[in-house]
Structures are given as C-alpha cells and as structure tokens.
Design an enzyme around this catalytic site. Structure first.
Site, PDB file in Angstrom:
ATOM      1  N   ASP A  48      17.101   9.908  -7.865  1.00 44.60           N
ATOM      2  CA  ASP A  48      18.551  10.078  -7.743  1.00 44.60           C
ATOM      3  C   ASP A  48      19.050   9.893  -6.313  1.00 44.60           C
ATOM      4  OD1 ASP A  48      18.817  10.510 -10.428  1.00 44.60           O
ATOM      5  OD2 ASP A  48      18.936  12.689 -10.300  1.00 44.60           O
ATOM      6  N   LYS A  79      -3.849  10.697   5.393  1.00 46.47           N
ATOM      7  CA  LYS A  79      -3.458   9.905   6.558  1.00 46.47           C
ATOM      8  C   LYS A  79      -2.391  10.701   7.307  1.00 46.47           C
ATOM      9  CE  LYS A  79      -4.007   6.843   2.847  1.00 46.47           C
ATOM     10  NZ  LYS A  79      -5.403   6.585   2.923  1.00 46.47           N
ATOM     11  N   HIS A 136       0.821  -1.214   0.000  1.00 41.60           N
ATOM     12  CA  HIS A 136       0.000   0.000   0.000  1.00 41.60           C
ATOM     13  C   HIS A 136       0.854   1.264   0.000  1.00 41.60           C
ATOM     14  CE1 HIS A 136      -3.226   2.689   1.854  1.00 41.60           C
ATOM     15  NE2 HIS A 136      -3.803   2.182   0.781  1.00 41.60           N
ATOM     16  N   ASP A 153       0.598  16.977  20.147  1.00 44.17           N
ATOM     17  CA  ASP A 153       1.152  18.083  20.940  1.00 44.17           C
ATOM     18  C   ASP A 153       1.781  19.172  20.088  1.00 44.17           C
ATOM     19  OD1 ASP A 153       0.291  16.751  23.146  1.00 44.17           O
ATOM     20  OD2 ASP A 153       2.267  16.250  23.943  1.00 44.17           O
ATOM     21  N   LYS A 190       3.206   4.406  -1.155  1.00 46.91           N
ATOM     22  CA  LYS A 190       3.325   5.318  -2.291  1.00 46.91           C
ATOM     23  C   LYS A 190       4.647   6.061  -2.123  1.00 46.91           C
ATOM     24  CE  LYS A 190      -1.290   4.802  -1.662  1.00 46.91           C
ATOM     25  NZ  LYS A 190      -1.939   4.231  -0.463  1.00 46.91           N
ATOM     26  N   HIS A 198      -8.900  11.227   1.761  1.00 46.43           N
ATOM     27  CA  HIS A 198      -7.958  10.125   1.601  1.00 46.43           C
ATOM     28  C   HIS A 198      -6.654  10.368   2.364  1.00 46.43           C
ATOM     29  CE1 HIS A 198      -5.621   7.043  -0.787  1.00 46.43           C
ATOM     30  NE2 HIS A 198      -6.756   6.412  -0.599  1.00 46.43           N
TER      31      HIS A 198
END
Length: 460
Positions: A200, A380, A193, A385, A195, A378
C-alpha cells in the site's frame, strides 16, 4: 535453493560469454563529491536547513564520539541522490519466521496494492503460502505486482507462476535466461538480487531473506544432531519500515519494472500522502549494474573510510575487491576496531574459499575475523561507529558490486545502532575467532581451494 551444479555451470559459461581475463578495479570518485550538508525530507517534503541540522545534531549528541555525520553524509548524498528521510519507524527482524509473520500480517491487511521483488521464490511450503495469500488479495481487488529473477527462480516450475498470472497477478521475469524472452538487451550475468515487499505504499520490507522453506526453522533453535549444511538453519536479517522512506523504495521497484519493460501497472495509489511513523532517519539505496559503480558499495567504502571507533560487518558471501580490502586494512591500522563475522559453513563453495584467501592479509593488518558456527549465515549488515547502520541484500563480493541489482537501507543514530550492536554481539558469541597463528597452520588442501576459487571470484 538453486542447485549448485546449475550455478557453477552458469558461472563457467559466463567466462566464455564475456571473455574477461582480469578483474577490473572499481573506482568511484569519493574524494571529489563532497557537497553541502544534507537536507532531510519529512512527511510533508524537504525540511528546512535549520530543521535538518537540528535532527543531525540530535543524532550527534547521542554520546558516541564520532564525526561520521560530518565526514560522510554529504558525500553519501552526493553519491546516491536519494534523500535522507526523517519520521520513519524501523523494526529489526531476525531470521525467516519473524520476517514471514510480519510480511503475512502486512499482506493480509493490504487495501490497495502489493509490490514484491525477489531473487528466489521456491515452490515449497513457504512459497505456496505466499502464493495463497497473494492470490487471495488479488481476488479481493488488491493489485499484486511481482518481479522475480530468472536465475534465482530457475528451479521453480512454470506452473507455479502461471497460477499467479491466472489469478490476475502481474509477474515480470527479470532478465530471462532464455534470450528469446528478453525484452531488453540480453545480459545473462546481470541479476536482480533484491528482496523487497511494499504494501500500500506505506510499509516496506527488505533485507537478505528470500522466499524459501530453508528459513522456516530460525537460527536460534537448538539441535541435537551434528552440523549438516542440508539441515542447518539459515541466519538472516530483514527490516520492516514505515514512514516517508517507503516512497523511495517504491520508486526503485517501479524503476525496475519500467526498465525491464513490464506491462503497464494498474492504476493504484502507489504514492499515498506520506505520514510520520516514528523518529528514525533512513536513506534508501539501490544499485544496478548499468550504473558506473555500485552506490551501496561506494557508500560503504566512504563509511568505513570515515570510521573512528568501530566497524562491525556481518556478511554471507565475502570475496572483496582491492578497494574494500584497503579500506578495512586502513581502518584497522588507524586504531578502529574492525570485526567481521563470516560463515563457517556455506551454500556457495567457491565464494566461501575465495574470501578465505584474504584472511591472512586482513589478520596481519589487525582486522578481527570470526566464523559463525551452527548455521548457514546469510545476513548482510554493517554498523559503523555505533551510529551508521545498513541492512540489505548486498554481499561483499564482486557479483553484488558489479553484476546485481541490490537494495539496502541506511539507518542513522545510536538508538537503532544499539539494536544492531546487540544482534552483532549475539552472533559474535556464537562464532569462533580466527587467529593469525591458527590460520597460518591451515592444511595445504584448503590453501589450494582458496587459490582455485579466487580465480573465479569475478563471476561468482
């Protein structure tokens, strides 16, 4: 996106394949792992204990009253193993258009190699644009290596990937759905999952954004049309990083390539001499299903457990396990301002309703819940704090914690924390609060959906 019917058919099939009758409790041993103060790494290797302490003391003196650095960082380092790195630059990227522009600029400037890992890569306008620029760089002598998840790219024609292969790009299918193509043990329920894009060995991108035209419009656009999940913009978050931490993300990419028994990687300069790019302190955290527990999950549990003032979570798929529920409730009950921004509409019906089945329990504990309107949420992200922030691919559900390869970055300090807080405030302004009184009056059909969905949450 992957057809919902295909996803649910796979989920149903997994029940019979694995025969799991109850949800296991995830038990990382957080209490017994405290070690010495973390030692930071810079462009030229590990920093001295004195220099590491000075940097952490600088983060502590930012005006935020919290002991999260003392209570959490040594534990995090013991759990994760990857170093805290100093001297990084971090750019917060909101939504697809800004992220794709930055990615294309980095790809077009590549001189040596491009390593890309993605869950979804669609054969649409955006996917074709990526194919074109990657093929062009391969033809210029820049080696392109691509890991694509088998389930996530199930709807992408084989011809799309064959075109990449014919150009010289190395394409590795993670955990093929077809067991005859498996190079390692066949585990249908384990998915990649992540991404990740590394260019380089000096620039890395990661977050929640897949390669798909659903991201083309951006979530800040105004629309005169009524909400429709087939037309709604997608709200997501990515990071662009440069500096010593990029090598840690590169290691994670190569480890996946090797674990999946990909062909030998072309001899390129995958680990150039690190250089200082900024002032940010960052840790790379990767999780894989073969580990005893998710490192990202354990790190988040510990950070929430160490919170003293605030916990701000934005997440697309919320189907928490018992320990995460307990951590959120305990934080709220000790006076921490716990706020969750969750979807009001979704592309995953079962996860959506499974998570909503926990709203009453959380609201009674004092957790504040908001539903983002007008978009498909979508993102996450988490901010603890105001000084401990994470952005990545990890959802707050069983799939991310148990079955997926995931990837997050943790960024420390009030400077970046203020950027995440501003982003959270914008999403909060575009969200509707869910009150306990309101929630207790929800209709019976919604309650039935929650009960049904929670029975499947392990598999979603």
């Amino acid at each position: 996106m992957l057809n919902q019917c295909v996803r649910y058919a796979l989920a149903l099939g997994l029940v019979f394949l694995a025969g799991c009758s109850s949800l296991p409790r995830i038990t990382p041993d957080l209490a017994q792992r405290r070690g010495p103060p973390p030692q930071l790494e810079g462009a030229h290797g590990p920093l001295s204990a004195a220099r590491s302490k000075a940097i952490l003391d600088g983060l502590r003196s930012s005006g935020t009253e919290t002991n999260i650095f003392d209570r959490h960082l040594a534990l995090e380092e013991a759990i994760v193993g990857s170093p805290l790195t100093a001297g990084n630059a971090v750019v917060l990227l909101q939504d697809g258009p800004a992220t794709y522009r930055a990615m294309f600029a980095a790809i077009e400037a590549a001189q040596d190699h491009i390593n890309m890992e993605t869950y979804i890569l669609e054969d649409d306008e955006v996917g074709q644009r990526f194919a074109e620029v990657l093929i062009a760089k391969q033809q210029q002598g820049v080696q392109v290596n691509l890991i694509r998840d088998s389930v996530g790219t199930l709807g992408t024609p084989a011809a799309f990937f064959q075109r990449l292969v014919d150009s010289g790009i190395q394409v590795l299918e993670f955990n093929p759905v077809n067991p005859l193509l498996a190079r390692t043990s066949w585990e249908l329920n384990q998915r990649d999952h992540r991404k990740l894009l590394v260019v380089d060995g000096r620039t890395a991108f990661l977050g929640g954004i897949n390669i798909s035209s659903v991201y083309s419009g951006g979530s800040r656009r105004r629309s005169t049309q009524p909400p429709d999940e087939n037309r709604l913009a997608w709200r997501d978050t990515d990071l662009q990083l440069s500096g010593p931490v990029v090598a840690e993300f590169q290691k994670l990419f190569i480890a996946t390539w090797v674990q999946q028994k990909g062909p030998p990687l072309a001899a390129k300069n995958y680990f150039p001499t690190p250089t200082r790019a900024g002032n940010q302190v960052v840790r790379a955290i990767g999780s894989a299903p073969g580990e005893p527990f998710s490192h990202i999950y354990a790190t988040l549990l510990s950070a929430i457990g160490s919170a003293e003032t605030s916990v701000s979570l934005t997440n697309a798929y919320f189907a928490p396990d018992p320990q995460l529920l307990e951590a959120l409730e305990a934080a709220a009950r000790r006076g921490v301002d716990v706020r969750l921004i969750l979807p009001s509409q979704t592309d995953s019906w079962l996860v959506f309703h499974a998570g909503r089945g926990y709203y009453e329990r959380l609201l009674r504990a004092g957790v504040k819940i908001y539903q983002r309107r007008g978009v498909i949420l979508h993102s996450k992200t988490a901010l603890i704090d105001g000084v401990w922030a994470t952005v990545g691919s990890t959802n707050l559900d069983w799939r991310s914690f148990l079955h997926n390869q995931e990837l997050n970055a943790v960024v420390l300090g009030a400077e970046f924390g203020s950027q995440v807080q501003a982003m959270f405030a914008k999403d909060l302004a575009a969200s509707d609060e869910v009150t306990l009184e309101q929630w207790l009056c929800r209709p019976i059909d919604q309650r039935l959906k929650e009960i049904f969905s929670r029975a499947w949450e392990y598999w979603l």
